[in-house]
Design an enzyme around this catalytic site. Structure first.
Site, PDB file in Angstrom:
ATOM      1  N   TYR A 159       0.833  -1.202   0.000  1.00 40.34           N
ATOM      2  CA  TYR A 159       0.000   0.000   0.000  1.00 40.34           C
ATOM      3  C   TYR A 159       0.871   1.258   0.000  1.00 40.34           C
ATOM      4  O   TYR A 159       0.640   2.190  -0.775  1.00 40.34           O
ATOM      5  CB  TYR A 159      -0.916  -0.015   1.226  1.00 40.34           C
ATOM      6  CG  TYR A 159      -1.799   1.200   1.365  1.00 40.34           C
ATOM      7  CD1 TYR A 159      -2.974   1.315   0.633  1.00 40.34           C
ATOM      8  CD2 TYR A 159      -1.462   2.228   2.247  1.00 40.34           C
ATOM      9  CE1 TYR A 159      -3.789   2.428   0.764  1.00 40.34           C
ATOM     10  CE2 TYR A 159      -2.269   3.344   2.381  1.00 40.34           C
ATOM     11  CZ  TYR A 159      -3.437   3.440   1.645  1.00 40.34           C
ATOM     12  OH  TYR A 159      -4.245   4.547   1.771  1.00 40.34           O
ATOM     13  N   LYS A 163       1.119   4.264  -2.779  1.00 39.62           N
ATOM     14  CA  LYS A 163       0.825   5.661  -2.460  1.00 39.62           C
ATOM     15  C   LYS A 163       2.058   6.561  -2.613  1.00 39.62           C
ATOM     16  O   LYS A 163       1.937   7.744  -2.924  1.00 39.62           O
ATOM     17  CB  LYS A 163       0.252   5.769  -1.043  1.00 39.62           C
ATOM     18  CG  LYS A 163      -1.146   5.155  -0.902  1.00 39.62           C
ATOM     19  CD  LYS A 163      -2.148   5.814  -1.841  1.00 39.62           C
ATOM     20  CE  LYS A 163      -3.548   5.259  -1.665  1.00 39.62           C
ATOM     21  NZ  LYS A 163      -4.543   5.933  -2.542  1.00 39.62           N
TER      22      LYS A 163
END
Length: 254
Positions: A159, A163
């Protein structure tokens, strides 16, 4: 004069991941500022609920069922918006997923699932929106960042990678599109309680740690992001591009 800078009447916006959570809040904020909002999500019933909740005066809302990993479908949706409304002024690239697991537990399938939505789907949705915005010589692209764009989060390596990539993509795209009068920015929310982050709040001790760690003393709500998304979607931000606005109650500053 100042008030008119934030008026989105006549603008057409597309919000991905609009069926719940922060995407639902973004859709409501833009509709409240006068924009016509196309709410896109793979969960059609939830997205219809978003539409009903966000009916604002004369502002129109529309629901589209689509998974942003389906790149051919994304092209169809963007073309349909152009054919229906004649323009696309605002893209809020909000759709995202997270699978919390330690590095040794990450599978290629989970890695691909996260990257397909958080980076690849976002990238090609922005690309397709840019085609129409370049032709009309104006536009706003707002990507959804995270604290994970700036700091490492244990159990969220994929993740955070997605990002972090989004942060750099926002910067690079802003440079390419600036000459076309298109601004590209990102919003990086801190801890907000949504279906994607609910697991963080199930443990009372962990929830207490989160709340005590935030200088503002509470987690965020969708309303805390409304002003930021309207600002970045409006004429008030015409000379701001390539930036990421952190909305985290002071987390990164502490």
């Amino acid at each position: 004069m100042v008030k008119s800078l934030f008026d989105l009447t006549g603008r057409v916006a597309l919000v991905t991941g609009a069926g719940q959570g922060l995407g639902r809040g973004y859709a409501g904020a833009l509709a409240g500022a006068g924009a016509t909002v196309v709410c896109l999500d793979k969960d059609l019933p939830a997205t219809r609920q978003t539409m009903e909740m966000n009916k604002q005066g004369d502002a129109q809302t529309e629901v589209v069922q689509c998974d942003i990993t389906d790149l051919a479908r994304i092209k169809e949706v963007l073309k349909s918006i152009k054919n229906c409304y004649g323009r696309l002024d605002i893209l809020v690239n909000n759709a995202g997923v997270e699978i919390a697991e330690e590095i040794l537990d990450v599978t290629p399938e989970h890695y691909d699932q996260i990257m397909a939505v958080n980076l690849k789907g976002l990238f090609f949705t922005a690309q397709e929106a840019a085609r129409y915005m370049i032709a009309q010589k104006s536009g706003k692209i707002i990507n959804q960042g995270s604290l994970g764009s700036f700091i490492g989060l244990a159990g969220s390596s994929v993740y955070c990678a997605s990002k972090g990539g989004l942060l750099q993509f926002t910067r690079a795209l802003s440079i390419e599109l600036a000459r076309h009068n298109i601004q590209v920015n990102a919003i990086a929310p801190g801890y907000f309680r949504t279906s994607m982050t609910e697991s963080f709040f199930q443990d009372p001790a962990h929830r207490k740690w989160i709340e005590e760690r935030i200088p503002a003393g509470r987690v965020g709500t969708a309303e805390d992001l409304a002003g930021t998304v309207v600002f970045l979607a409006s004429s008030a931000s015409d000379y701001i591009t390539g930036q990421t606005i952190v909305v985290d109650g002071g987390w990164l500053a502490s």
